[in-house]
Scaffold this motif. Structure first.
Motif, PDB file in Angstrom:
ATOM      1  N   ARG A  47       1.044  -1.320   0.046  1.00 49.67           N
ATOM      2  CA  ARG A  47      -0.123   0.096   0.096  1.00 49.67           C
ATOM      3  C   ARG A  47       0.862   1.218  -0.107  1.00 49.67           C
ATOM      4  O   ARG A  47       1.915   1.315   0.721  1.00 49.67           O
ATOM      5  CB  ARG A  47      -0.950   0.090   1.180  1.00 49.67           C
ATOM      6  CG  ARG A  47      -1.950  -1.176   1.283  1.00 49.67           C
ATOM      7  CD  ARG A  47      -2.494  -1.356   2.673  1.00 49.67           C
ATOM      8  NE  ARG A  47      -2.851  -0.228   3.499  1.00 49.67           N
ATOM      9  CZ  ARG A  47      -3.793  -0.249   4.444  1.00 49.67           C
ATOM     10  NH1 ARG A  47      -4.244  -1.529   4.961  1.00 49.67           N
ATOM     11  NH2 ARG A  47      -3.908   1.072   5.000  1.00 49.67           N
ATOM     12  N   PHE A  48       0.629   2.237  -0.841  1.00 49.03           N
ATOM     13  CA  PHE A  48       1.563   3.213  -1.145  1.00 49.03           C
ATOM     14  C   PHE A  48       0.845   4.475  -0.557  1.00 49.03           C
ATOM     15  O   PHE A  48      -0.492   4.762  -0.820  1.00 49.03           O
ATOM     16  CB  PHE A  48       1.808   3.441  -2.751  1.00 49.03           C
ATOM     17  CG  PHE A  48       2.650   2.240  -3.198  1.00 49.03           C
ATOM     18  CD1 PHE A  48       4.237   2.179  -3.371  1.00 49.03           C
ATOM     19  CD2 PHE A  48       1.876   1.243  -3.677  1.00 49.03           C
ATOM     20  CE1 PHE A  48       4.387   1.035  -3.736  1.00 49.03           C
ATOM     21  CE2 PHE A  48       2.414   0.070  -4.151  1.00 49.03           C
ATOM     22  CZ  PHE A  48       3.919  -0.154  -4.153  1.00 49.03           C
ATOM     23  N   ASN A  49       1.608   5.560  -0.365  1.00 48.70           N
ATOM     24  CA  ASN A  49       1.069   7.042   0.226  1.00 48.70           C
ATOM     25  C   ASN A  49       1.210   7.702  -1.227  1.00 48.70           C
ATOM     26  O   ASN A  49       1.850   7.156  -2.110  1.00 48.70           O
ATOM     27  CB  ASN A  49       1.984   7.544   1.289  1.00 48.70           C
ATOM     28  CG  ASN A  49       3.266   7.804   0.892  1.00 48.70           C
ATOM     29  OD1 ASN A  49       3.874   7.802  -0.258  1.00 48.70           O
ATOM     30  ND2 ASN A  49       4.186   7.919   2.077  1.00 48.70           N
ATOM     31  N   ILE A  54       6.038   3.066   0.066  1.00 52.03           N
ATOM     32  CA  ILE A  54       5.401   1.848   0.743  1.00 52.03           C
ATOM     33  C   ILE A  54       5.025   2.276   2.101  1.00 52.03           C
ATOM     34  O   ILE A  54       6.104   2.474   2.920  1.00 52.03           O
ATOM     35  CB  ILE A  54       6.263   0.450   0.694  1.00 52.03           C
ATOM     36  CG1 ILE A  54       6.396   0.382  -0.745  1.00 52.03           C
ATOM     37  CG2 ILE A  54       5.166  -0.509   1.313  1.00 52.03           C
ATOM     38  CD1 ILE A  54       7.291  -0.961  -0.909  1.00 52.03           C
ATOM     39  N   CYS A  55       3.703   2.369   2.554  1.00 51.13           N
ATOM     40  CA  CYS A  55       3.685   2.733   4.028  1.00 51.13           C
ATOM     41  C   CYS A  55       2.968   1.419   4.541  1.00 51.13           C
ATOM     42  O   CYS A  55       3.035   1.207   5.988  1.00 51.13           O
ATOM     43  CB  CYS A  55       2.638   3.795   4.275  1.00 51.13           C
ATOM     44  SG  CYS A  55       1.296   3.962   2.878  1.00 51.13           S
ATOM     45  N   THR A 198      -9.669   3.749   9.467  1.00 54.14           N
ATOM     46  CA  THR A 198      -9.440   3.885   7.895  1.00 54.14           C
ATOM     47  C   THR A 198     -10.554   3.151   6.927  1.00 54.14           C
ATOM     48  O   THR A 198     -11.409   2.046   7.616  1.00 54.14           O
ATOM     49  CB  THR A 198      -8.465   3.118   7.659  1.00 54.14           C
ATOM     50  OG1 THR A 198      -7.276   3.658   8.513  1.00 54.14           O
ATOM     51  CG2 THR A 198      -7.838   3.153   6.042  1.00 54.14           C
ATOM     52  N   LYS A 200     -11.448   1.665   3.386  1.00 53.77           N
ATOM     53  CA  LYS A 200     -10.906   1.088   2.062  1.00 53.77           C
ATOM     54  C   LYS A 200     -12.070   1.031   0.884  1.00 53.77           C
ATOM     55  O   LYS A 200     -12.952   0.544   0.865  1.00 53.77           O
ATOM     56  CB  LYS A 200     -10.230  -0.407   1.899  1.00 53.77           C
ATOM     57  CG  LYS A 200      -9.126  -0.448   3.169  1.00 53.77           C
ATOM     58  CD  LYS A 200      -8.461  -1.790   2.991  1.00 53.77           C
ATOM     59  CE  LYS A 200      -7.427  -1.750   1.986  1.00 53.77           C
ATOM     60  NZ  LYS A 200      -6.591  -2.861   1.658  1.00 53.77           N
ATOM     61  N   VAL A 234      -8.225   4.684   1.894  1.00 53.38           N
ATOM     62  CA  VAL A 234      -7.437   3.690   1.129  1.00 53.38           C
ATOM     63  C   VAL A 234      -8.015   3.384  -0.111  1.00 53.38           C
ATOM     64  O   VAL A 234      -9.071   2.843  -0.194  1.00 53.38           O
ATOM     65  CB  VAL A 234      -6.775   2.578   1.802  1.00 53.38           C
ATOM     66  CG1 VAL A 234      -5.748   1.651   0.841  1.00 53.38           C
ATOM     67  CG2 VAL A 234      -5.947   2.810   3.162  1.00 53.38           C
ATOM     68  N   ARG A 244      -5.002   6.849 -10.363  1.00 52.14           N
ATOM     69  CA  ARG A 244      -4.126   7.247  -9.346  1.00 52.14           C
ATOM     70  C   ARG A 244      -4.185   8.728  -9.352  1.00 52.14           C
ATOM     71  O   ARG A 244      -4.061   9.412  -8.168  1.00 52.14           O
ATOM     72  CB  ARG A 244      -2.599   6.840  -9.609  1.00 52.14           C
ATOM     73  CG  ARG A 244      -1.625   7.409  -8.465  1.00 52.14           C
ATOM     74  CD  ARG A 244      -0.074   7.345  -9.161  1.00 52.14           C
ATOM     75  NE  ARG A 244      -0.093   8.129 -10.501  1.00 52.14           N
ATOM     76  CZ  ARG A 244       1.054   7.849 -11.151  1.00 52.14           C
ATOM     77  NH1 ARG A 244       2.216   7.209 -10.853  1.00 52.14           N
ATOM     78  NH2 ARG A 244       1.180   8.675 -12.297  1.00 52.14           N
ATOM     79  N   ALA A 253      -5.406   8.978   1.219  1.00 53.80           N
ATOM     80  CA  ALA A 253      -4.506   8.826   2.122  1.00 53.80           C
ATOM     81  C   ALA A 253      -3.319   7.506   1.530  1.00 53.80           C
ATOM     82  O   ALA A 253      -2.211   7.899   1.556  1.00 53.80           O
ATOM     83  CB  ALA A 253      -4.775   8.567   3.324  1.00 53.80           C
ATOM     84  N   GLU A 254      -3.793   6.754   0.826  1.00 56.02           N
ATOM     85  CA  GLU A 254      -2.984   5.596   0.415  1.00 56.02           C
ATOM     86  C   GLU A 254      -3.906   4.822  -0.872  1.00 56.02           C
ATOM     87  O   GLU A 254      -4.999   5.047  -1.062  1.00 56.02           O
ATOM     88  CB  GLU A 254      -2.840   4.193   1.387  1.00 56.02           C
ATOM     89  CG  GLU A 254      -2.311   4.791   2.632  1.00 56.02           C
ATOM     90  CD  GLU A 254      -2.181   3.753   3.712  1.00 56.02           C
ATOM     91  OE1 GLU A 254      -2.017   2.538   3.301  1.00 56.02           O
ATOM     92  OE2 GLU A 254      -1.993   3.839   4.878  1.00 56.02           O
ATOM     93  N   GLN A 256      -3.756   1.382  -3.406  1.00 55.44           N
ATOM     94  CA  GLN A 256      -3.111  -0.078  -3.581  1.00 55.44           C
ATOM     95  C   GLN A 256      -3.827  -0.551  -4.790  1.00 55.44           C
ATOM     96  O   GLN A 256      -4.860  -0.251  -5.311  1.00 55.44           O
ATOM     97  CB  GLN A 256      -3.897  -0.792  -2.534  1.00 55.44           C
ATOM     98  CG  GLN A 256      -3.396  -2.184  -2.178  1.00 55.44           C
ATOM     99  CD  GLN A 256      -4.017  -2.680  -0.866  1.00 55.44           C
ATOM    100  OE1 GLN A 256      -5.063  -2.428  -0.241  1.00 55.44           O
ATOM    101  NE2 GLN A 256      -3.267  -3.877  -0.576  1.00 55.44           N
TER     102      GLN A 256
END
Ligand code: C2E
Ligand code: MG
Ligand code: MG
Ligand code: MG
Length: 291
Positions: A47-49, A54-55, A198, A200, A234, A244, A253-254, A256
């Motif tokens: 999972r990316f910020n 990668i966070c 959070t 998703k 996310v 993206r 925030a993130e 994926q």
């Protein structure tokens, strides 16, 4: 003639039913064996910020059957839930994922988080909190680095026992998120009551961004609501650069998705996460940019 056809239909129906049943029983046996023999595997998807770092990584269960083939979750999770095998399976996946993350984090200068999917059946079982506490202690993973991904269905059932368990998990310092958000029946009131940090955003909305007006509206509304409630969002299933860009501009925030990184086995995922430590390694977009 009609009667004959009818008879055949009935017989075929029975034949098919027993085939379906056989496959199910077979899968159930394989799942049982895989659990008992510690053969459940865990793959990991980063999972990316918005900056592309990668966070966290999400643990995804894979079943290795006797023939050595990997069976995807769509095939065995429903059976695991029906039979209650999801409880020992979930524990094995959690333990393996936490072990992996704990080891990888020892080699990182900035700790990466771990999210693990949890079925409603595991919550209703009542022992999840104890299991999580035990596994965290065994593996040395900090509770703050663990997130449990829950589905809306279990949260909305309003079971007092479940609420209690969620509060206890929260008290442990573990984070909670709602997976596949937007596909179930969450109410704002419930969201506010739950110790969830959070959301998703479900892939079904993300996949239609940025051109389908309905999905644009839904995504923006979820993001605005999350912001108002102090929740992070996310986006799952991010496959294209357009998706993206839209999501980053909208304040997610993130991110994926296959466009950023596919799920990988433990070894590959470890290398992937560790490669981020090298300053020269810029994260590559997997899909070719559309000209
Ligand atoms: P999920 O938790 O929503 O996980 C995301 C699923 O979407 C994963 O499938 C992942 O491979 C897939 N995915 C990620 N990015 C993309 C993308 O860009 N495009 C597309 N088309 N797919 C993407 P997977 O691993 O087959 O898992 C399916 C579901 O099975 C999971 O959905 C989760 O609900 C369940 N599951 C997996 N592992 C576990 C587990 O350990 N415990 C429980 N209870 N459920 C699990
Ligand atoms: Mg998930
Ligand atoms: Mg999901
Ligand atoms: Mg999903």
């Amino acid at each position: 003639q009609a009667k004959q056809a009818g008879k055949n239909t009935v017989r075929m129906f029975h034949a098919n039913m027993s085939e379906v049943l056989k496959t199910k029983v077979n899968l159930e046996n394989q799942l049982h064996d895989a659990i008992v023999n510690d053969r459940m595997e865990v793959h990991f998807q980063p999972r990316f910020n918005p900056q592309g770092q990668i966070c966290a990584v999400e643990a995804l269960a894979r079943m290795r059957n006797e023939e050595g083939d990997l069976i995807p979750p769509v095939e065995f999770i429903p059976i695991a839930e029906e039979t209650g095998l999801i409880v020992p399976m979930g524990e094995q996946v959690l333990r393996k994922a936490c072990q992996w993350m704990s080891l990888v984090n020892q080699q990182l200068s900035h700790a990466v988080g771990l999210s693990v999917n949890v079925s409603g059946i595991q919550l209703l079982d009542g022992k999840l909190c104890n299991t999580v506490a035990t596994v965290l202690e065994e593996t040395g993973l900090s509770p703050a680095l663990l997130e449990l991904e829950l589905t809306e269905t279990v949260l909305m059932q309003n079971h007092l026992a479940v609420q209690d368990d969620l509060m206890r998990l929260h008290a442990l310092g573990v984070n909670l998120s709602i997976d596949d958000f937007g596909t179930g029946y969450s109410s704002l009131a419930m969201l506010h009551k739950m110790p969830v940090q959070t959301i998703k955003l479900d892939r079904s909305f993300v996949s239609e961004l940025p051109n389908k007006p309905d999905s644009v509206i839904i995504s923006r509304t979820v993001l605005a609501m999350a912001r108002a409630l102090g929740l992070g969002v996310v986006a799952e299933g991010v496959e294209t650069e357009d998706q993206r860009d839209f999501l980053v501009e909208s304040g997610v925030a993130e991110l994926q998705g296959f466009g950023l990184a596919k799920p990988m086995n433990a070894q590959d995922a470890r290398q992937f996460v560790l490669a981020q430590e090298l300053p020269a390694t810029a994260l590559q977009w997997v899909t070719k940019p559309s000209a």
